[in-house]
Write a protein that holds these residues in place. Structure first.
Motif, mmCIF file in Angstrom:
data_model
loop_
_atom_site.group_PDB
_atom_site.id
_atom_site.type_symbol
_atom_site.label_atom_id
_atom_site.label_comp_id
_atom_site.label_asym_id
_atom_site.label_seq_id
_atom_site.Cartn_x
_atom_site.Cartn_y
_atom_site.Cartn_z
ATOM 1 N N ASN A 200 83.438 -73.113 -86.888
ATOM 2 C CA ASN A 200 83.005 -72.804 -88.255
ATOM 3 C C ASN A 200 81.466 -72.696 -88.280
ATOM 4 O OD1 ASN A 200 83.074 -71.996 -91.302
ATOM 5 N ND2 ASN A 200 81.900 -73.890 -91.181
ATOM 6 N N HIS A 206 80.689 -65.966 -91.604
ATOM 7 C CA HIS A 206 81.440 -66.228 -92.904
ATOM 8 C C HIS A 206 80.313 -66.470 -93.958
ATOM 9 C CE1 HIS A 206 80.222 -70.213 -91.041
ATOM 10 N NE2 HIS A 206 80.034 -70.756 -92.378
ATOM 11 N N HIS A 211 79.162 -68.899 -98.400
ATOM 12 C CA HIS A 211 77.891 -69.599 -98.801
ATOM 13 C C HIS A 211 76.873 -68.201 -99.139
ATOM 14 C CE1 HIS A 211 79.025 -72.889 -96.284
ATOM 15 N NE2 HIS A 211 78.898 -72.007 -94.920
ATOM 16 N N ASP A 315 81.805 -75.531 -96.642
ATOM 17 C CA ASP A 315 82.139 -75.466 -95.259
ATOM 18 C C ASP A 315 83.463 -76.504 -95.083
ATOM 19 O OD1 ASP A 315 80.789 -73.762 -93.699
ATOM 20 O OD2 ASP A 315 79.112 -75.204 -93.526
HETATM 21 FE FE LIG Z 1 79.097 -72.362 -92.913
#
Ligand SMILES: [Fe+2]
Ligand code: FES
Length: 360
Positions: A200, A206, A211, A315
């Motif tokens: 990740n 992502h 985020h 996360d």
């Molecule tokens: Fe992240």
């Protein structure tokens, strides 16, 4: 050594355009987890702390690597040494928390050790025969230092930390990491396999989804990844408006297998991803800044930590969901994006190489 949970065809490193992700079973197998602890975590440098935690002779701090208790001390000659926090009498602890001392005294029956690890006194112990005190010093742990950061390794190193980090100092100029002052340490507990957390970290794919606040800070179209022998680097210029770091780049270094250096103007954050069990991970965040005293900077620091905490919780949420997805039986292997997942590819390819050298 054979690991039955690994199929040989899964160890093939395909070109990125054709690359599968590593199989779900690699995140859930106890056998693979145990292998990773002995061949990765215990056989690679682990970040444990920094100079400013132990400025004076006798200062020490405690740490654990894969559950093994370690003691890092500023010794009499001012050098830094690491030992197992394990008494040679019957395995008791020399220290229970961070502190400072002239001699270590075991908390079980009171044997004392000098700061260089040699056995000093064994009160109310004798008479004993064939007992040579010189043979009962504390067991040392391999230690190395880079930019005032302290690393230890359980097994014997084949490469020093300077070699591993080579290129980093030049790449981030004019930022100088050894100037940074330690501010604080934060621990996060995450219910996922340690590799889910690492995967990740290694892509900005992502950002927009997980985020939203971070994607306002960076320039997604200029977010890039570079890879080299021991580490990968993701970087992006910072947007010049609406950020409190000032002008420059955000650099996200990943040092195989589980260290991260998150470098922004005026700030260094070091992460260590510690596997605790197959599906439990502790992530350490150490925060360092140029100036930790002025009121204005402390205010910025608190904003920085608040934003990091927000990102970290995002996360954690996604990593815990992914762990469930990997366990669901609905997923085996996916595909890697050549455009956005070079860092993941680099990490997973490294992992395959490590497995290969120990399996065949
Ligand atoms: Fe992240
Ligand atoms: S275990 Fe340390 S003195 Fe007994």
């Amino acid at each position: 050594m054979k690991i039955k949970d690994i199929n040989k065809e899964d160890l093939v490193i395909q070109p990125i355009e054709n690359a599968d992700t590593i199989p779900a079973s690699w995140y859930t197998s106890k056998e693979i987890y145990d292998f990773e602890i002995s061949h990765l975590i215990n056989s690679e440098w682990q970040y444990v702390g920094n100079f400013s935690q132990i400025p004076s002779i006798g200062d020490y701090f405690l740490f654990e690597i894969s559950g093994k208790p370690i003691l890092v001390v500023r010794s009499d000659d001012k050098t830094i040494k690491a030992f197992y926090n394990v008494c040679r009498h019957r395995g008791g602890p020399l220290a229970l928390e961070n502190g400072s001392c002239k001699l270590f005294q075991c908390k079980y029956h009171g044997w004392t050790y000098k700061l260089d690890g040699s056995l000093h006194k064994t009160p109310q112990f004798g008479p004993v025969e064939n007992f040579n005190k010189d043979e009962f010093g504390l067991v040392p742990v391999n230690l190395d230092i880079w930019e005032n950061l302290i690393f230890t390794m359980i097994n014997n190193p084949s490469v020093n930390i300077q070699k591993i980090m080579s290129g980093v100092k030049d790449r981030i100029q004019p930022i100088n990491l050894s100037d940074k002052k330690f501010y604080k340490r934060v621990h996060y507990s995450v219910n996922c396999n340690w590799k889910v957390y690492v995967d990740n970290y290694l892509e900005g794919y992502h950002l927009n989804f997980v985020h939203p606040s971070l994607s306002k800070l960076l320039i997604p179209s200029e977010y890039k990844t570079e890879v080299s022998e021991f580490y990968s680097l993701q970087y992006s210029p910072l947007k010049d408006d609406a950020n409190f770091y000032g002008e420059g780049n955000a650099y996200y270094y990943f040092i195989f297998p589980n260290i991260m250096l998150n470098i922004l103007p005026g700030r260094l954050q070091v992460n260590l991803v510690q596997p605790i069990s197959i599906d439990k991970t502790i992530v350490i965040f150490d925060y360092f800044y140029d100036d930790i005293h002025s009121t204005l900077n402390v205010k910025k620091i608190e904003e920085d930590i608040k934003l990091s905490d927000e990102i970290q919780l995002e996360d954690i949420m996604i990593c815990e969901k992914v762990q469930k997805g990997l366990l669901s039986g609905a997923y085996n292997k996916g595909r890697i994006s050549p455009q956005s997942e070079l860092g993941v590819y680099h990490f997973q390819s490294h992992l395959k190489r490590k497995f290969k050298t120990h399996i065949e």
